[in-house]
Motif scaffolding. Structure first.
Motif, PDB file in Angstrom:
ATOM      1  N   ALA A 130      11.538 -52.190 -37.621  1.00  0.00           N
ATOM      2  CA  ALA A 130      11.399 -51.495 -38.879  1.00  0.00           C
ATOM      3  C   ALA A 130      10.838 -52.669 -39.911  1.00  0.00           C
ATOM      4  CB  ALA A 130      12.936 -51.296 -39.266  1.00  0.00           C
ATOM      5  N   SER A 131      11.057 -53.947 -39.604  1.00  0.00           N
ATOM      6  CA  SER A 131      10.673 -54.949 -40.719  1.00  0.00           C
ATOM      7  C   SER A 131       9.014 -54.645 -40.768  1.00  0.00           C
ATOM      8  CB  SER A 131      10.979 -56.206 -40.254  1.00  0.00           C
ATOM      9  OG  SER A 131      10.294 -56.798 -39.251  1.00  0.00           O
ATOM     10  N   CYS A 132       8.416 -54.319 -40.012  1.00  0.00           N
ATOM     11  CA  CYS A 132       6.826 -54.138 -40.366  1.00  0.00           C
ATOM     12  C   CYS A 132       6.455 -52.597 -40.274  1.00  0.00           C
ATOM     13  CB  CYS A 132       6.082 -54.693 -39.043  1.00  0.00           C
ATOM     14  SG  CYS A 132       6.329 -54.221 -37.474  1.00  0.00           S
ATOM     15  N   ASP A 133       7.451 -51.642 -40.570  1.00  0.00           N
ATOM     16  CA  ASP A 133       7.450 -50.075 -40.485  1.00  0.00           C
ATOM     17  C   ASP A 133       8.492 -50.039 -41.719  1.00  0.00           C
ATOM     18  OD1 ASP A 133       6.094 -47.635 -39.994  1.00  0.00           O
ATOM     19  OD2 ASP A 133       7.929 -47.429 -38.884  1.00  0.00           O
ATOM     20  N   ASP A 134       8.147 -50.277 -42.749  1.00  0.00           N
ATOM     21  CA  ASP A 134       9.153 -49.970 -43.926  1.00  0.00           C
ATOM     22  C   ASP A 134       8.838 -49.057 -44.977  1.00  0.00           C
ATOM     23  OD1 ASP A 134       7.437 -52.137 -44.934  1.00  0.00           O
ATOM     24  OD2 ASP A 134       9.019 -53.336 -45.577  1.00  0.00           O
ATOM     25  N   ARG A 181      -6.699 -53.360 -38.942  1.00  0.00           N
ATOM     26  CA  ARG A 181      -6.735 -53.084 -37.583  1.00  0.00           C
ATOM     27  C   ARG A 181      -7.025 -54.434 -36.948  1.00  0.00           C
ATOM     28  NH1 ARG A 181     -12.116 -49.669 -36.314  1.00  0.00           N
ATOM     29  NH2 ARG A 181     -13.595 -50.887 -37.518  1.00  0.00           N
ATOM     30  N   GLY A 182      -6.573 -54.578 -35.784  1.00  0.00           N
ATOM     31  CA  GLY A 182      -6.507 -55.750 -34.995  1.00  0.00           C
ATOM     32  C   GLY A 182      -6.129 -55.789 -33.858  1.00  0.00           C
ATOM     33  N   ALA A 183      -6.086 -56.739 -33.123  1.00  0.00           N
ATOM     34  CA  ALA A 183      -5.680 -56.869 -31.319  1.00  0.00           C
ATOM     35  C   ALA A 183      -4.790 -58.041 -31.388  1.00  0.00           C
ATOM     36  CB  ALA A 183      -7.078 -57.189 -30.408  1.00  0.00           C
ATOM     37  N   HIS A 184      -3.834 -57.552 -30.468  1.00  0.00           N
ATOM     38  CA  HIS A 184      -2.907 -58.881 -30.080  1.00  0.00           C
ATOM     39  C   HIS A 184      -3.009 -59.052 -28.396  1.00  0.00           C
ATOM     40  CE1 HIS A 184      -0.196 -59.996 -33.305  1.00  0.00           C
ATOM     41  NE2 HIS A 184      -1.400 -59.165 -34.040  1.00  0.00           N
ATOM     42  N   LEU A 185      -2.944 -60.224 -27.884  1.00  0.00           N
ATOM     43  CA  LEU A 185      -2.915 -60.234 -26.502  1.00  0.00           C
ATOM     44  C   LEU A 185      -1.662 -61.042 -25.838  1.00  0.00           C
ATOM     45  CD1 LEU A 185      -6.035 -61.170 -24.115  1.00  0.00           C
ATOM     46  CD2 LEU A 185      -3.695 -62.470 -24.112  1.00  0.00           C
ATOM     47  N   VAL A 186      -0.826 -60.492 -24.911  1.00  0.00           N
ATOM     48  CA  VAL A 186       0.406 -61.103 -24.462  1.00  0.00           C
ATOM     49  C   VAL A 186      -0.017 -61.804 -23.195  1.00  0.00           C
ATOM     50  CG1 VAL A 186       2.795 -60.890 -23.754  1.00  0.00           C
ATOM     51  CG2 VAL A 186       1.884 -59.641 -25.726  1.00  0.00           C
ATOM     52  N   HIS A 196       1.940 -48.755 -37.599  1.00  0.00           N
ATOM     53  CA  HIS A 196       3.089 -48.844 -38.506  1.00  0.00           C
ATOM     54  C   HIS A 196       2.496 -49.161 -39.985  1.00  0.00           C
ATOM     55  CE1 HIS A 196       2.471 -53.279 -37.199  1.00  0.00           C
ATOM     56  NE2 HIS A 196       2.341 -53.124 -38.620  1.00  0.00           N
ATOM     57  N   ILE A 197       3.397 -48.684 -40.938  1.00  0.00           N
ATOM     58  CA  ILE A 197       3.051 -48.916 -42.340  1.00  0.00           C
ATOM     59  C   ILE A 197       4.125 -50.027 -42.999  1.00  0.00           C
ATOM     60  CG2 ILE A 197       2.269 -47.853 -44.365  1.00  0.00           C
ATOM     61  CD1 ILE A 197       1.978 -45.330 -42.886  1.00  0.00           C
ATOM     62  N   SER A 198       3.472 -50.913 -43.336  1.00  0.00           N
ATOM     63  CA  SER A 198       4.538 -51.929 -43.970  1.00  0.00           C
ATOM     64  C   SER A 198       4.254 -52.107 -45.418  1.00  0.00           C
ATOM     65  CB  SER A 198       4.463 -53.292 -43.327  1.00  0.00           C
ATOM     66  OG  SER A 198       2.995 -53.837 -43.429  1.00  0.00           O
ATOM     67  N   LEU A 199       5.230 -52.829 -46.180  1.00  0.00           N
ATOM     68  CA  LEU A 199       4.969 -53.148 -47.743  1.00  0.00           C
ATOM     69  C   LEU A 199       5.081 -54.655 -47.776  1.00  0.00           C
ATOM     70  CD1 LEU A 199       7.400 -50.539 -49.192  1.00  0.00           C
ATOM     71  CD2 LEU A 199       5.059 -50.450 -49.129  1.00  0.00           C
ATOM     72  N   PRO A 258       6.499 -60.455 -38.022  1.00  0.00           N
ATOM     73  CA  PRO A 258       6.883 -59.138 -37.825  1.00  0.00           C
ATOM     74  C   PRO A 258       5.916 -58.489 -36.831  1.00  0.00           C
ATOM     75  CG  PRO A 258       7.397 -59.800 -39.859  1.00  0.00           C
ATOM     76  CD  PRO A 258       6.715 -61.076 -39.592  1.00  0.00           C
ATOM     77  N   ASP A 259       4.674 -58.552 -37.060  1.00  0.00           N
ATOM     78  CA  ASP A 259       3.642 -57.734 -36.086  1.00  0.00           C
ATOM     79  C   ASP A 259       3.619 -58.297 -34.638  1.00  0.00           C
ATOM     80  OD1 ASP A 259       2.352 -60.201 -36.916  1.00  0.00           O
ATOM     81  OD2 ASP A 259       0.472 -59.192 -37.087  1.00  0.00           O
ATOM     82  N   SER A 260       3.750 -59.673 -34.615  1.00  0.00           N
ATOM     83  CA  SER A 260       3.737 -60.343 -33.180  1.00  0.00           C
ATOM     84  C   SER A 260       5.286 -59.881 -32.556  1.00  0.00           C
ATOM     85  CB  SER A 260       3.695 -61.914 -33.439  1.00  0.00           C
ATOM     86  OG  SER A 260       2.542 -62.223 -33.954  1.00  0.00           O
TER      87      SER A 260
END
Length: 295
Positions: free
Chosen positions: A15-19, A138-143, A192-195, A254-256
């Motif tokens: 929720a912290s990155c979708d507020d 937009r971006g990309a994350h790799l785990v 998500h959509i954040s503020l 938050p996004d990570s």
């Protein structure tokens, strides 16, 4: 994994990155950004930003509801993409010269493609300015992880500072391109959509729609990621339990954190049987954005 009293939950992390408000009425105060000959909005702008922006004649502003900012096509349909790019370039340059917004850091940045724009040529705005216009990021994350024969799954986690974990690009981990091509696997996308708020160095309350392509990469046991530059201090090999504990202590950006929660769901570590908010978390990780997202 049980969540100790006083700690955050996986739902609160997501929720912290979708507020951004889900109620459509909550968007009425914003100005919708439109491109020429396109009836789909491409961003939500704060009234305070609209008021402070040094608009040029390339933009039309409507202050009546529904509020809007429209980029005009000065090419008369001959070359709308170039007209849009020129309009944004002139406007952002004026903002930088007059030092109007902290977000711009008083300098220019690389072009940022406007997602979902439908023209023969790319349209863009400077990256630092994108959030001022509420444009989709937009971006990309790799785990990256490895399978220990005794301890099971272990994550390779970088620290970008003394107190905050994050995820770098593979270049920051000094991983050879061929290794990444061989072992990285697509895990889909989250949205998500954040503020912008506490901890953000620029203006507060900016709308940031975002979607992230996620990748998993199981590394061979003999491969140890190492920092490539000053962006990452060090990599740590952490167990699933250690990563979960760090998540609930809010030690990730938050996004990570959202990317890791998604990974834990996809790998059946977070499941309905151990997470009471499983369905809502899953839905919040895949929010439908109110703008075209392209590919």
């Amino acid at each position: 994994m049980a969540q100790p009293s006083g700690q955050h939950s996986y739902l609160s992390l997501v929720a912290s990155c979708d507020d951004f408000p889900f109620d459509p009425a909550g968007t009425e105060e914003y100005y919708k950004l439109y491109l020429p000959n396109d009836d789909q909005p491409h961003g939500f702008m704060l009234p305070a930003i609209v008021k402070q922006m040094p608009w040029t004649s390339d933009f039309a502003i409507c202050h009546d509801h529904p509020r809007s900012v429209i980029v005009l096509d000065r090419s008369n349909s001959k070359d709308p993409a170039s007209a849009i790019n020129a309009a944004f370039a002139q406007l952002v340059n004026e903002c930088i010269e007059r030092k109007l917004f902290d977000l711009l850091c008083g300098r220019h940045s690389e072009p940022f493609a406007i997602v979902g724009a439908r023209y023969d040529q790319p349209v863009h705005v400077e990256r630092f300015a994108a959030a001022l216009f509420g444009l989709t990021q937009r971006g990309a994350h790799l785990v990256a992880y490895t399978m220990d024969p005794d301890a099971g799954m272990k994550f390779w986690i970088p620290r970008r500072s003394a107190h905050l974990y994050t995820y770098p690009a593979h270049e920051e981990a000094s991983l050879p391109e061929m290794l990444v091509r061989e072992h990285a696997r697509s895990g889909g996308a989250i949205s998500h959509i954040s503020l912008t708020g506490k901890g953000f160095p620029g203006e507060q309350g900016l709308v940031v729609p975002d979607y992230i392509y996620v990748y998993d990469m199981e590394l061979p046991p003999d491969v140890v990621p190492k920092p490539h530059d000053d962006e990452v201090g060090e990599f740590y090999c952490l167990s699933v339990e250690e990563v979960q504990a760090a998540l609930l202590r809010e030690e990730f950006k938050p996004d990570s954190a959202a990317v890791l929660v998604d990974f834990l769901i996809r790998h059946s570590i977070i499941i309905p049987e151990n997470e009471p908010d499983f369905v809502e978390i899953s839905m919040r990780l895949h929010r439908r954005l109110p703008f075209e997202v392209g590919v």
